[in-house]
Every structure is written in C-alpha cells, then in structure tokens.
Design an enzyme around this catalytic site. Sequence first.
Site, PDB file in Angstrom:
ATOM      1  N   PHE A 113      15.931   7.664 -22.980  1.00 17.72           N
ATOM      2  CA  PHE A 113      14.559   8.062 -22.664  1.00 17.72           C
ATOM      3  C   PHE A 113      13.587   7.198 -23.451  1.00 17.72           C
ATOM      4  CE2 PHE A 113      10.853  10.967 -22.752  1.00 17.72           C
ATOM      5  CZ  PHE A 113      10.697  11.097 -21.389  1.00 17.72           C
ATOM      6  N   ASP A 184      21.098  12.551 -28.710  1.00 17.34           N
ATOM      7  CA  ASP A 184      20.007  13.294 -28.081  1.00 17.34           C
ATOM      8  C   ASP A 184      20.619  14.170 -26.988  1.00 17.34           C
ATOM      9  OD1 ASP A 184      17.857  14.205 -26.551  1.00 17.34           O
ATOM     10  OD2 ASP A 184      16.689  12.372 -26.832  1.00 17.34           O
ATOM     11  N   TYR A 209      12.886  23.269 -23.596  1.00 13.05           N
ATOM     12  CA  TYR A 209      12.063  23.652 -22.442  1.00 13.05           C
ATOM     13  C   TYR A 209      12.708  23.292 -21.109  1.00 13.05           C
ATOM     14  CZ  TYR A 209      10.622  18.800 -23.322  1.00 13.05           C
ATOM     15  OH  TYR A 209      10.613  17.446 -23.583  1.00 13.05           O
ATOM     16  N   LYS A 210      13.836  22.593 -21.144  1.00 10.36           N
ATOM     17  CA  LYS A 210      14.516  22.232 -19.904  1.00 10.36           C
ATOM     18  C   LYS A 210      15.512  23.338 -19.537  1.00 10.36           C
ATOM     19  CE  LYS A 210      14.197  17.281 -21.033  1.00 10.36           C
ATOM     20  NZ  LYS A 210      13.120  16.864 -20.127  1.00 10.36           N
ATOM     21  N   ARG A 356      14.881  12.808  -8.438  1.00  7.91           N
ATOM     22  CA  ARG A 356      15.802  13.589  -9.277  1.00  7.91           C
ATOM     23  C   ARG A 356      15.837  15.052  -8.823  1.00  7.91           C
ATOM     24  NH1 ARG A 356      14.864  13.341 -15.557  1.00  7.91           N
ATOM     25  NH2 ARG A 356      13.178  14.709 -14.892  1.00  7.91           N
TER      26      ARG A 356
END
Length: 397
Positions: A113, A184, A209-210, A356
Amino acid sequence: MTDFNWTRDQFHLPQGMIYLDGNSLGPLPKMAPARVMEMMENEWGEQLIAGWNASGWMAQPTRVGDRIARLIGAEKGHVVMGDTLSIKVFQALAAALKLNPDRKVILSDSGNFPSDLYMAEGLVNLLGNGLELRIVAPEEVEDAITDEIAVTLITEVGYTTGRKHDMAKLTAKAHEHGVITVWDLAHSAGAIPVDLAGAGADFAVGCTYKYLNGGPGAPAFIYVAPRHAKTAQPALAGWLGHARPFAFEQGYDAGKGIERMRVGTPPVLHLTALEVALDVWDKVDMADVRARSIALCERFIAGVEEHCPQLSLCSPRDSDLRGSQVSFRFEHGYAVIQALIADGVIGDFRAPDVMRFGFTPLYTSEKDVDEAVGVLTRILRGALWDRPEFLERKAVT
C-alpha cells in the site's frame, strides 16, 4: 461451527444493497449505536474525567489489543491499540531498524500500500545515514532477502489484487539472513487465519475499520514479539508510552513491554464501537471464515468469467495465494463501479483499471454473490456504465 446467519443479523445492511466493500470499510454493528450512546451519556456524561479510572478507558488499548490478538495468532499482552495504521507502520519500522543498526536496506514490494511506502520513504529521508528503501515485485521478495537487508516491510495480502504472501516462509527466510520482519495485516485481520506467533513474526500492524468492522477512522494496532518487547525502542515517544506517564518526568523512560508502543490519548469512542464488533468476532472461528470466503470468491469468479468476458481476473486464481477479495481489470473499470453503486452493488476501484470486490463471510451470502454477478452482467452487456455521471471521478474511488 460459526453461525453465519447469526453473524449477518448482527450488522446493519441497508435494504436493497449488496455490500462487497468490507475490505475498505466494514458495516455498522447493530449494537454499536446504543453502546456508544450509553458510553457517551453514562460514562463521559456522568463521570467526566473520572471515566479514565472508573470506566477503564486508560486500560482500553491493551484490553482491546488482547481481543485482537486472538484473531491474528498473537500472544496475550503483545498487541496494543491506538493512532492510525500509518503511525503504527512508522513505529514498527523505526523500532525494527534500531534492532538491526549495522544494515541499511528496507525491503518492500511494489504491491504494498502506498502509505506504507511513504512512511518508509519518510523515515529514510529523516534518518539518512545511507538508509535505502528497496522495492521489488511481489514475486521477487523471497529472492531479494539477503544478508544486506535490515528489515522487510511486507503487507501480507496486497490491496489491489489480493495476492497473499507466505508469512511463515518469508519470515523464516528473513531470520536465516538476520533480517527483522514487519508485517502489515490491513487486509488479513478478520479476513484470513493469521498466526504471528507460529510464523515467528517480529512486528505486525493492522487496521480495524475493514474486516473487523470498527468504523471509519477506527484505531490501528501494533504487535511486538515477546523477544523484542523489552528492547524495542519507540521512535514516537508519546506521553502514554512512558513508564510513569503521571509522574510527568522531563526525560522519556519507555513503558513496560507493549505499553511503550502507546503514543497519544486513546480514542475511547472508536474503541468502544470496536469492542461491540469484537463481541461478534468472539463467536467466530477463523477457519470457518476462511472456508466460506474461498467458496464465495470462487463462486464470484466463476460467474463473472462465464457472463462478463470483457473483464480480466487479476487476482491469483489459486485460492491459497489469495486473500478475501477478488479483483478484475477493465479499461472502464471506474465507470462500471459507479454504475454498480448506483444499482445497489457496492465495490470499489483502484487506479489505473482495477475493480475490487471484498467477500466478508460474516454478512455476505451466496445470494449476494449471484445477484451481484447478474447486475454486473447487465451493466456490461448494455454498456450502462457509459454515462457522464459515471465517468466523472469522485474524490474517493
């Protein structure tokens, strides 16, 4: 066995919506508004500053960290919550470099990322002294781990294609060469089984939060392996990471173990909402989640490839090499995603051409998958994406 009918009922899913974007932001746990309101009225409202002691706010980051630890295979007492994922990447990377002072190379990959790479770039520029960020293709990481590498900074599951690194294998290779590992878990925690302790990982970070459904802006976590807990030096020496924060001493003295990785004031409201989501996760088995995730992803891939030949799969076809998302490439992918959203199917887009779709077994069903394929097929066959309102780029894609 996990009851996925029960877990689905624990989340608010807007009527008529098929939500395939839990890999970006998980939906609201139904019990969260009442619990957060109770905290605001009865704890913040009635106790005011006494809430730090009376309601356990000060201990919340480590208490919640222990609940996250179960989902990522971490030892109890070695995960703490707080701040953003970027901050935790910076912390972990800086501490890892300090443990390997005679080496100068941070190894990462081009599928990582961008924020992780930006943090690494910033740290290299800040520290100087010959430090280098070396970026290779994801499939080249293993061969690039050599005796000159100080730290690997790898996201286990890639954010664009969902490609999954072999954590145990890469960590073993790293340790053979004296390399410290930072993992990560942004697209791993709550999506796939993770075994930090079993893999021998040194440091790990992740967001909530995912897949973990903590809400927008929910705090990140950091893991430090027990063997480093007493020696890892936090570059961000925050007040609450001090051994005696309320002694108000001028000099910094790192706190005990994982406590030293605390920085600023705990985000109590967000942690309270996250705890409600974790109440659901307490009744979930990650092996069940993984099995159902694979089935949902395979069903979606088969449907799209049968009915939407315009799209090209860019996620690994082998489920063992893939996280819990599926990505397809299409020249007009952004517009197609906007058309899908307008029709109640929520996915997202990553430049330059990646569509996605996240599959979150706690609330995604086979029916959702089949209906999403049907809507996507209709949009592509009729070129319904080719409209001005779908072509105009928004701030968040």
